[in-house]
Design a protein around this motif. Sequence first.
Motif, short mmCIF file in Angstrom:
data_model
loop_
_atom_site.label_atom_id
_atom_site.label_comp_id
_atom_site.label_asym_id
_atom_site.label_seq_id
_atom_site.Cartn_x
_atom_site.Cartn_y
_atom_site.Cartn_z
N ARG A 92 51.30 -20.08 -61.86
CA ARG A 92 51.04 -18.82 -62.53
C ARG A 92 49.39 -18.71 -62.27
O ARG A 92 48.76 -17.88 -62.20
CB ARG A 92 51.62 -19.00 -63.93
N LEU A 93 48.79 -20.26 -63.11
CA LEU A 93 47.33 -20.00 -62.86
C LEU A 93 46.66 -19.82 -61.32
O LEU A 93 45.81 -19.05 -61.41
CB LEU A 93 46.60 -21.22 -63.47
N GLU A 94 47.38 -20.51 -60.34
CA GLU A 94 47.19 -20.25 -59.03
C GLU A 94 47.25 -19.02 -58.62
O GLU A 94 46.20 -18.25 -58.06
CB GLU A 94 47.72 -21.17 -58.15
N ASN A 95 48.23 -18.23 -58.98
CA ASN A 95 48.52 -16.89 -58.72
C ASN A 95 47.38 -16.12 -59.56
O ASN A 95 46.92 -14.92 -58.52
CB ASN A 95 49.97 -16.42 -59.12
N GLU A 96 47.20 -16.28 -60.64
CA GLU A 96 45.91 -15.28 -61.17
C GLU A 96 44.69 -15.48 -60.59
O GLU A 96 43.84 -14.61 -60.41
CB GLU A 96 46.17 -15.81 -62.82
#
Length: 141
Positions: A92-96
């Motif tokens: 999720r953090l990488e996608n953000e």
Amino acid sequence: EEELKRKAEEEEKLKLEMEAKLKAEEEEKNRQAELELIAEQKRLEEEAERMRIEEAAQIQREEEQRRLEEEKRLEEERRIEEEAERIREEERLENERLERERAEMEKIEQEKLAAEQERQRKIKEREEKERERELSQLWFI
């Protein structure tokens, strides 16, 4: 005759004594056998109790082993779920981060495009002014 009577009485007495002795011996044997039976019964009861205790202890050990295995299985499931949650959070953090980078790149591209359009507009404007100046000079001639 008295002698025979006395001998017969003595024999009868000895016979009775012998029977009494045999009866006493038989009773003693029976008493000993009964005591042995009671001792054997007690030993068997103690052995049965010992076996019941051992069986109960074995059942308790098996239940404890099953409980420990279940605890271990649940701990492993929890660890796997935590790891999966950690991975999902990282994704999720990488996608953000990627989305922010994409938006930033898009913004830069839009700014470049706007700058290029502004440059093109200024060039056209200059060319237009230059043509107007040339035309106005031609009018004067």
